[in-house]
Design an enzyme around this catalytic site. Structure first.
Site, PDB file in Angstrom:
ATOM      1  N   ASP A   1       8.584  -0.986  18.942  1.00 34.42           N
ATOM      2  CA  ASP A   1       7.998  -2.300  19.263  1.00 34.42           C
ATOM      3  C   ASP A   1       8.877  -3.145  20.187  1.00 34.42           C
ATOM      4  OD1 ASP A   1       6.041  -1.637  17.471  1.00 34.42           O
ATOM      5  OD2 ASP A   1       6.625  -3.097  15.934  1.00 34.42           O
ATOM      6  N   HIS A   2      10.188  -3.125  19.889  1.00 31.20           N
ATOM      7  CA  HIS A   2      11.027  -4.088  20.605  1.00 31.20           C
ATOM      8  C   HIS A   2      11.433  -3.637  22.006  1.00 31.20           C
ATOM      9  CE1 HIS A   2      10.529  -6.728  17.399  1.00 31.20           C
ATOM     10  NE2 HIS A   2      11.022  -5.872  16.519  1.00 31.20           N
TER      11      HIS A   2
ATOM     12  N   ARG B   1       0.116  -5.743  17.047  1.00 33.22           N
ATOM     13  CA  ARG B   1      -0.123  -7.024  16.368  1.00 33.22           C
ATOM     14  C   ARG B   1      -1.365  -7.693  16.923  1.00 33.22           C
ATOM     15  NH1 ARG B   1       4.734  -8.858  13.308  1.00 33.22           N
ATOM     16  NH2 ARG B   1       3.470 -10.667  12.846  1.00 33.22           N
TER      17      ARG B   1
ATOM     18  N   ARG C   1       1.968  -9.391  20.809  1.00 36.16           N
ATOM     19  CA  ARG C   1       3.218  -9.945  21.338  1.00 36.16           C
ATOM     20  C   ARG C   1       4.164  -8.864  21.850  1.00 36.16           C
ATOM     21  NH1 ARG C   1       5.996 -12.039  15.762  1.00 36.16           N
ATOM     22  NH2 ARG C   1       4.020 -13.124  15.595  1.00 36.16           N
TER      23      ARG C   1
ATOM     24  N   GLY D   1      13.410   0.202  13.426  1.00 39.04           N
ATOM     25  CA  GLY D   1      13.163  -0.267  14.782  1.00 39.04           C
ATOM     26  C   GLY D   1      14.229  -1.189  15.318  1.00 39.04           C
ATOM     27  N   HIS D   2      14.214  -2.429  14.857  1.00 39.96           N
ATOM     28  CA  HIS D   2      14.994  -3.492  15.488  1.00 39.96           C
ATOM     29  C   HIS D   2      16.476  -3.152  15.629  1.00 39.96           C
ATOM     30  CE1 HIS D   2      17.011  -7.431  15.815  1.00 39.96           C
ATOM     31  NE2 HIS D   2      15.967  -7.721  16.562  1.00 39.96           N
TER      32      HIS D   2
ATOM     33  N   ASN E   1      10.626   3.016  15.374  1.00 35.16           N
ATOM     34  CA  ASN E   1       9.687   1.966  15.753  1.00 35.16           C
ATOM     35  C   ASN E   1      10.117   1.414  17.121  1.00 35.16           C
ATOM     36  OD1 ASN E   1       8.764  -0.753  16.115  1.00 35.16           O
ATOM     37  ND2 ASN E   1       8.087  -0.766  13.992  1.00 35.16           N
TER      38      ASN E   1
ATOM     39  N   THR F   1       8.638 -11.710  12.217  1.00 37.00           N
ATOM     40  CA  THR F   1       8.499 -10.290  11.920  1.00 37.00           C
ATOM     41  C   THR F   1       7.701 -10.180  10.628  1.00 37.00           C
ATOM     42  OG1 THR F   1       9.738  -8.262  11.458  1.00 37.00           O
ATOM     43  CG2 THR F   1      10.752 -10.287  10.709  1.00 37.00           C
ATOM     44  N   THR F   2       7.437  -8.955  10.162  1.00 32.93           N
ATOM     45  CA  THR F   2       6.672  -8.790   8.928  1.00 32.93           C
ATOM     46  C   THR F   2       7.563  -9.200   7.755  1.00 32.93           C
ATOM     47  OG1 THR F   2       5.707  -6.912  10.057  1.00 32.93           O
ATOM     48  CG2 THR F   2       5.130  -7.180   7.751  1.00 32.93           C
TER      49      THR F   2
ATOM     50  N   GLU G   1       1.077   0.851  12.868  1.00 31.42           N
ATOM     51  CA  GLU G   1       1.097  -0.257  11.890  1.00 31.42           C
ATOM     52  C   GLU G   1       0.050  -1.267  12.318  1.00 31.42           C
ATOM     53  OE1 GLU G   1       4.969  -1.927  11.894  1.00 31.42           O
ATOM     54  OE2 GLU G   1       5.902  -0.148  11.092  1.00 31.42           O
TER      55      GLU G   1
ATOM     56  N   HIS H   1      12.164  -1.701   7.200  1.00 37.28           N
ATOM     57  CA  HIS H   1      12.451  -3.106   7.489  1.00 37.28           C
ATOM     58  C   HIS H   1      13.913  -3.486   7.252  1.00 37.28           C
ATOM     59  CE1 HIS H   1      10.621  -6.824   8.893  1.00 37.28           C
ATOM     60  NE2 HIS H   1      11.741  -7.320   8.415  1.00 37.28           N
ATOM     61  N   GLY H   2      14.559  -3.764   8.353  1.00 40.10           N
ATOM     62  CA  GLY H   2      15.929  -4.269   8.296  1.00 40.10           C
ATOM     63  C   GLY H   2      16.989  -3.199   8.125  1.00 40.10           C
TER      64      GLY H   2
ATOM     65  N   GLU I   1       4.799   2.292   1.713  1.00 38.34           N
ATOM     66  CA  GLU I   1       6.087   2.067   2.386  1.00 38.34           C
ATOM     67  C   GLU I   1       6.683   0.816   1.754  1.00 38.34           C
ATOM     68  OE1 GLU I   1       6.449   2.601   6.614  1.00 38.34           O
ATOM     69  OE2 GLU I   1       7.977   1.029   6.745  1.00 38.34           O
TER      70      GLU I   1
ATOM     71  N   HIS J   1       3.597  -1.086  16.104  1.00 38.24           N
ATOM     72  CA  HIS J   1       2.783  -2.111  15.436  1.00 38.24           C
ATOM     73  C   HIS J   1       1.964  -2.840  16.494  1.00 38.24           C
ATOM     74  CE1 HIS J   1       2.887  -5.803  12.463  1.00 38.24           C
ATOM     75  NE2 HIS J   1       1.665  -5.496  12.867  1.00 38.24           N
TER      76      HIS J   1
HETATM   77  N1  PXP Z   1       8.032  -0.574   8.646  1.00 37.17           N
HETATM   78  C1  PXP Z   1       7.118  -1.560   8.760  1.00 37.17           C
HETATM   79  C2  PXP Z   1       5.846  -1.425   7.985  1.00 37.17           C
HETATM   80  C3  PXP Z   1       7.340  -2.664   9.614  1.00 37.17           C
HETATM   81  O1  PXP Z   1       6.407  -3.629   9.702  1.00 37.17           O
HETATM   82  C4  PXP Z   1       8.532  -2.709  10.363  1.00 37.17           C
HETATM   83  C5  PXP Z   1       8.827  -3.805  11.343  1.00 37.17           C
HETATM   84  O2  PXP Z   1       8.158  -4.884  11.232  1.00 37.17           O
HETATM   85  C6  PXP Z   1       9.441  -1.657  10.225  1.00 37.17           C
HETATM   86  C7  PXP Z   1       9.170  -0.609   9.357  1.00 37.17           C
HETATM   87  C8  PXP Z   1      10.720  -1.623  11.008  1.00 37.17           C
HETATM   88  O3  PXP Z   1      11.550  -2.687  10.672  1.00 37.17           O
HETATM   89  P1  PXP Z   1      12.832  -2.982  11.541  1.00 37.17           P
HETATM   90  O4  PXP Z   1      12.346  -3.288  12.921  1.00 37.17           O
HETATM   91  O5  PXP Z   1      13.448  -4.145  10.853  1.00 37.17           O
HETATM   92  O6  PXP Z   1      13.679  -1.757  11.499  1.00 37.17           O
END
Ligand code: PXP
Length: 242
Positions: A11-12, A47, A51, A215-216, A9, A102-103, A72, A193-194, A153, A45
């Site tokens: 995004d960041h 959004r 952002r 991602g993050h 991911n 975040t989500t 996403e 996520h995380g 997911e 994603h």
């Molecule tokens: N999967 C989904 C559906 C997400 O919305 C996100 C981030 O918001 C991620 C994966 C990736 O999460 P992370 O950035 O915490 O790794």
């Protein structure tokens, strides 16, 4: 046994770019680097408040990457139209609250069955593989089945955030149970996520989880060791348990 797919991911990368309002760093360059270093897919994603990822980023990603794009998006008419115009390989429908950092959790499918059914059907007709981002909760998996979703997911944030607490085994059991239900109902399981280096092996060792979206942590870690190395290290940890 097939390897767990790794979706990166980006995004960041866009978050950092937007902090200065210019064009650097470019998420497409990060996506291409991710591909070179073992990513099986790219996740972005878009959004509602734009952002991080922009509409132009989605256009640029689609024209430049050669691995599948997983878009996403929140279940809104605007996003549905964008997905139908861009035709990504996959769409992951996520909940969205404007004020959240975040989500923060998964979708509550029971609250929007009619709308989601319509979205899944329209996107599937366009050959877009749809996943629903849900908590590891059997009621939600059963609702996903009722909606005809081919993929869910699992939001594994509670597991990852509680990794060093005594809640961890309870959270892990929830994931195992939800994955088992998804298996029984013929739904493919993904997780995200995380996830960081510490958590990835225990999640990737659940053989029914076919894809991880990360991602993050990876973007943060790349400050220290570089994006390519961070992805290679994550890939290696996954491969060690596959
Ligand atoms: N999967 C989904 C559906 C997400 O919305 C996100 C981030 O918001 C991620 C994966 C990736 O999460 P992370 O950035 O915490 O790794």
């Amino acid at each position: 046994m097939s390897k767990t797919r790794l979706g990166i991911n980006i995004d960041h990368v866009a978050t950092l770019r937007n902090a200065r309002g210019g064009a650097h760093p470019d998420p497409v360059r990060a996506a291409l680097l991710a591909e070179e270093n073992g990513a099986d897919g790219i996740t972005a994603h878009l959004r509602e408040d734009r952002r991080h990822i922009s509409d132009q980023d989605i256009t640029n990603l689609i024209s430049n990457i050669s691995v599948p794009l997983n878009l996403e998006m929140a279940p809104t008419e605007e996003m549905l139209k964008i997905a139908c115009n861009h035709l990504p390989n996959a769409v992951c429908i996520v909940p969205e609250k404007r004020e959240e950092k975040t989500t923060e959790g998964g979708l509550d499918l029971l609250k929007s069955m009619l709308k989601l059914k319509k979205y899944i059907s329209i996107l599937s007709e366009k050959n877009i593989r749809v996943s629903l981002f849900i908590e590891p909760d059997n009621t939600q998996v059963e609702a996903a089945h009722e909606l005809g979703a081919p993929v869910v997911e699992f939001h594994v944030g509670s597991y990852c955030n509680n990794f060093t607490t005594d809640q961890v085994s309870k959270e892990y059991k929830k994931i195992l149970s939800a994955v088992k239900t998804a298996d029984r109902l013929g739904i493919e399981s993904h997780a995200g996520h995380g996830i960081g280096f510490d958590h990835v092996k225990s999640i990737a060792s659940i053989t029914s989880i076919k894809e991880l979206n990360i991602g993050h942590f990876i973007i943060g870690e790349s400050i220290y060791i570089g994006l390519g190395n961070a992805i290679k290290k994550m890939r290696k940890l996954i491969d060690e348990v596959n």
